[in-house]
Design a protein around this motif. Sequence first.
Motif, mmCIF file in Angstrom:
data_model
loop_
_atom_site.group_PDB
_atom_site.id
_atom_site.type_symbol
_atom_site.label_atom_id
_atom_site.label_comp_id
_atom_site.label_asym_id
_atom_site.label_seq_id
_atom_site.Cartn_x
_atom_site.Cartn_y
_atom_site.Cartn_z
ATOM 1 N N ASP A 143 -13.821 3.837 -5.565
ATOM 2 C CA ASP A 143 -12.573 3.570 -5.981
ATOM 3 C C ASP A 143 -12.361 3.490 -7.001
ATOM 4 O O ASP A 143 -13.315 2.846 -7.457
ATOM 5 C CB ASP A 143 -12.122 2.869 -4.679
ATOM 6 C CG ASP A 143 -12.153 2.847 -3.019
ATOM 7 O OD1 ASP A 143 -12.558 4.200 -2.536
ATOM 8 O OD2 ASP A 143 -12.601 2.262 -2.625
ATOM 9 N N GLN A 196 8.076 7.679 0.401
ATOM 10 C CA GLN A 196 7.148 6.303 -0.140
ATOM 11 C C GLN A 196 7.959 6.224 -1.260
ATOM 12 O O GLN A 196 7.399 5.384 -2.058
ATOM 13 C CB GLN A 196 5.871 6.697 -0.811
ATOM 14 C CG GLN A 196 5.187 7.327 0.120
ATOM 15 C CD GLN A 196 4.457 6.079 1.528
ATOM 16 O OE1 GLN A 196 4.351 5.191 0.837
ATOM 17 N NE2 GLN A 196 4.933 6.037 2.771
ATOM 18 N N LYS A 248 0.154 5.770 0.723
ATOM 19 C CA LYS A 248 -0.360 6.316 0.889
ATOM 20 C C LYS A 248 0.567 8.163 0.065
ATOM 21 O O LYS A 248 0.830 7.929 0.303
ATOM 22 C CB LYS A 248 -0.112 6.846 2.370
ATOM 23 C CG LYS A 248 -1.159 5.601 3.084
ATOM 24 C CD LYS A 248 -0.908 5.353 3.882
ATOM 25 C CE LYS A 248 -2.284 4.335 5.297
ATOM 26 N NZ LYS A 248 -2.017 3.725 4.399
ATOM 27 N N SER A 279 0.557 -0.998 0.329
ATOM 28 C CA SER A 279 0.140 -0.043 0.174
ATOM 29 C C SER A 279 0.743 1.207 0.318
ATOM 30 O O SER A 279 1.932 1.291 0.946
ATOM 31 C CB SER A 279 -0.946 0.049 1.028
ATOM 32 O OG SER A 279 -1.574 0.926 0.790
ATOM 33 N N GLU A 281 -3.387 0.543 -3.921
ATOM 34 C CA GLU A 281 -3.306 -0.825 -3.058
ATOM 35 C C GLU A 281 -3.624 -1.685 -3.878
ATOM 36 O O GLU A 281 -3.966 -2.087 -5.088
ATOM 37 C CB GLU A 281 -4.345 -1.170 -1.881
ATOM 38 C CG GLU A 281 -4.847 0.217 -1.373
ATOM 39 C CD GLU A 281 -6.416 -0.142 -0.412
ATOM 40 O OE1 GLU A 281 -7.482 -0.430 -0.944
ATOM 41 O OE2 GLU A 281 -6.670 0.010 0.585
ATOM 42 N N ARG A 301 -7.226 4.353 -4.228
ATOM 43 C CA ARG A 301 -8.617 5.214 -3.327
ATOM 44 C C ARG A 301 -7.804 6.714 -3.405
ATOM 45 O O ARG A 301 -7.504 7.092 -3.366
ATOM 46 C CB ARG A 301 -8.865 4.708 -2.192
ATOM 47 C CG ARG A 301 -8.728 2.988 -2.213
ATOM 48 C CD ARG A 301 -9.077 2.549 -1.073
ATOM 49 N NE ARG A 301 -8.672 1.089 -0.936
ATOM 50 C CZ ARG A 301 -10.414 0.250 -1.649
ATOM 51 N NH1 ARG A 301 -11.033 0.595 -1.258
ATOM 52 N NH2 ARG A 301 -9.742 -1.223 -1.093
ATOM 53 N N ARG A 302 -9.154 7.560 -3.557
ATOM 54 C CA ARG A 302 -9.187 9.098 -3.027
ATOM 55 C C ARG A 302 -9.707 9.493 -1.898
ATOM 56 O O ARG A 302 -10.990 9.985 -1.836
ATOM 57 C CB ARG A 302 -10.309 9.668 -4.500
ATOM 58 C CG ARG A 302 -9.722 9.401 -5.284
ATOM 59 C CD ARG A 302 -8.158 9.748 -5.743
ATOM 60 N NE ARG A 302 -8.173 9.507 -7.376
ATOM 61 C CZ ARG A 302 -5.908 9.578 -7.973
ATOM 62 N NH1 ARG A 302 -5.669 9.905 -7.041
ATOM 63 N NH2 ARG A 302 -6.156 8.692 -8.999
ATOM 64 N N LYS A 303 -8.570 9.343 -0.517
ATOM 65 C CA LYS A 303 -9.375 9.948 0.488
ATOM 66 C C LYS A 303 -8.033 11.284 0.959
ATOM 67 O O LYS A 303 -6.905 11.351 0.391
ATOM 68 C CB LYS A 303 -8.405 8.740 1.285
ATOM 69 C CG LYS A 303 -8.859 7.378 1.244
ATOM 70 C CD LYS A 303 -8.625 6.357 2.307
ATOM 71 C CE LYS A 303 -9.683 4.696 2.169
ATOM 72 N NZ LYS A 303 -8.687 4.139 3.531
ATOM 73 N N GLY A 304 -8.616 11.516 1.936
ATOM 74 C CA GLY A 304 -8.756 13.055 2.149
ATOM 75 C C GLY A 304 -8.757 14.351 1.763
ATOM 76 O O GLY A 304 -9.369 14.175 0.670
ATOM 77 N N PHE A 309 2.984 11.068 -4.897
ATOM 78 C CA PHE A 309 3.520 10.871 -3.240
ATOM 79 C C PHE A 309 4.595 11.521 -3.007
ATOM 80 O O PHE A 309 5.458 12.294 -3.616
ATOM 81 C CB PHE A 309 4.149 9.084 -3.273
ATOM 82 C CG PHE A 309 4.546 8.477 -4.180
ATOM 83 C CD1 PHE A 309 6.063 8.991 -3.767
ATOM 84 C CD2 PHE A 309 4.372 8.593 -5.552
ATOM 85 C CE1 PHE A 309 7.431 8.129 -5.196
ATOM 86 C CE2 PHE A 309 5.023 7.859 -6.328
ATOM 87 C CZ PHE A 309 6.649 7.731 -5.882
ATOM 88 N N GLN A 366 -4.544 6.770 -3.210
ATOM 89 C CA GLN A 366 -3.371 6.340 -1.709
ATOM 90 C C GLN A 366 -3.650 4.172 -2.846
ATOM 91 O O GLN A 366 -4.700 4.532 -4.132
ATOM 92 C CB GLN A 366 -3.813 5.091 -0.852
ATOM 93 C CG GLN A 366 -5.423 4.628 -0.737
ATOM 94 C CD GLN A 366 -4.956 4.224 1.153
ATOM 95 O OE1 GLN A 366 -4.539 5.147 1.719
ATOM 96 N NE2 GLN A 366 -5.689 3.728 1.345
#
Length: 147
Positions: free
Chosen positions: A78, A132, A46, A44, A53, A62-65, A128, A51
Amino acid sequence: MALIICPECGKEFSDKAPSCPNCGCPTHNIVYSSRDSFSDILLSLKGVNGQVELYHNKIVIRRKGFIAKMGSGLFKGDKEIFLDQISAVQLKKASALISGYIQFTIPGGNEKLKGIFEATDDENTVMFRKDQNKVAEEIKNMIYQLR
């Protein structure tokens, strides 16, 4: 560790082994057993705008934040891309001042080709930070191994 089934003799063994201990069939000829979970995340990353996976058979972006949602849209879900659909992976490592990115090319896709500035708009790209870099490189290498 995952258990795999040898396509030659049908015996289960570890996916970490270079070949089947029973008959010597190389591990790259694997077929995953029904007990092996394709839902296990292998790696994974981030990123800044989402992020990545990596699973046995696909990647999920995934579009988080807040930054990720503002860049890609508030209501987008996602994105799953199966590994056999990926024709190329472009990796630009991050430096202390500039974000890096990992970009997945799929046939018929419309990826951006002009570096970091257009990568921020590409739905198949995750940006990133420098810490990372190693994970991004591992994801790229593992995608080519799993395909």
